[in-house]
Write an enzyme that holds these catalytic residues in place. Structure first.
Site, PDB file in Angstrom:
ATOM      1  N   LYS A  96       0.835  -1.272  -0.059  1.00  0.00           N
ATOM      2  CA  LYS A  96      -0.081  -0.039   0.160  1.00  0.00           C
ATOM      3  C   LYS A  96       0.886   1.135  -0.116  1.00  0.00           C
ATOM      4  CE  LYS A  96      -2.425  -0.754   3.685  1.00  0.00           C
ATOM      5  NZ  LYS A  96      -1.696  -2.217   4.176  1.00  0.00           N
TER       6      LYS A  96
ATOM      7  N   ARG B  12      -0.963  -8.405  13.596  1.00  0.00           N
ATOM      8  CA  ARG B  12      -1.572  -7.497  12.707  1.00  0.00           C
ATOM      9  C   ARG B  12      -2.457  -8.303  11.510  1.00  0.00           C
ATOM     10  NH1 ARG B  12       3.781  -4.887  10.674  1.00  0.00           N
ATOM     11  NH2 ARG B  12       2.215  -3.499   9.230  1.00  0.00           N
TER      12      ARG B  12
END
Ligand code: AMP
Length: 222
Positions: free
Chosen positions: A13, A172
């Site tokens: 990203k 995560r």
């Protein structure tokens, strides 16, 4: 261009958001970078966020939304932006809808970068990030800097993020599956979701992103 980038940690990203922001001449708003800057500067916000970041949990929605709201209302975002790392929960997706209504704007698309978990672990394992505000990202094996340990762009020192340790990466990924994956469904329902295969090199992924946006050949540069 008002873009949202979705995808698990390590999907690319940050790299893709930076490239898209440069190409479209709009700000790259990375909530992770913003939070890390606050942690580095030792601000009140940074001190509150540090524990969440280090344990791989999301910082509270209200805290991060207040920051994003400020940025999206500012003149710098008037012509568009690339949002990287926000929204990361259903609550944040709804909050972003409110901010868009407040500013009388709409998203162009939400790009979902898809990679499998093995690739995520491999990418994050070798990831090195520039300590200075350039925030450029390198990889020990697949995208090493010219000079070991130093950023190609600004000479800043490279470091491994505290939350890139294997145990935290697992946490995560679990947080992503539970809290962030539903955000993709939210944008699919809104007709804004564009799914992009994010395996392969950064250049390949950029090409696919531009193809998805119908812009692959615009301006002759990919
Ligand atoms: P990132 O750099 O996007 O991987 O973000 C690093 C960490 O910052 C995340 O694991 C969270 O702890 C925190 N963070 C970044 N963006 C958000 C967000 N939108 N909501 C809550 N926490 C966030």
């Amino acid at each position: 261009m008002r873009l949202v980038l979705l995808g698990p940690p390590g999907a690319g990203k940050g790299t893709q958001a930076r490239r898209l922001a440069e190409r479209f001449g709009v700000p790259h708003l990375s909530t992770g970078d913003l939070l890390r800057e606050q942690v580095g500067a030792g601000t009140v916000l940074g001190r509150r966020a540090a524990d969440f970041i280090d344990s791989g949990r999301l910082v509270p929605d209200a805290l991060i939304t207040a920051i994003v709201r400020g940025r999206l209302h500012s003149g710098r975002a008037a012509d568009g932006y690339v949002l990287d790392g926000y929204p990361r929960s259903a609550v944040q997706a709804k909050a972003l809808e409110t901010i868009l209504a407040e500013t009388g704007t709409a998203l162009t698309a939400a790009l979902d970068l898809v990679v499998d978990e093995e690739e995520v672990v491999r990418r994050i394992g070798g990831r090195q990030v520039c300590l200075r505000d350039s925030g450029h990202i390198f990889h020990l094996h697949t995208a090493p800097p010219i000079v070991r340990g130093l950023c190609d762009h600004c000479g800043g020192e490279l470091y491994q993020r505290s939350d890139d340790r294997p145990a935290t990466v697992r946490d995560r990924l679990a947080v992503y599956a539970e809290q962030t994956a539903p955000v993709a469904r939210f944008y699919a329902d809104a007709g804004l979701l564009r799914t992009v295969d994010a395996e392969g090199t950064a250049d390949e992924v950029t090409r696919r992103v531009l193809d998805t946006l119908g812009l692959a050949r615009v301006g002759g540069r990919r």
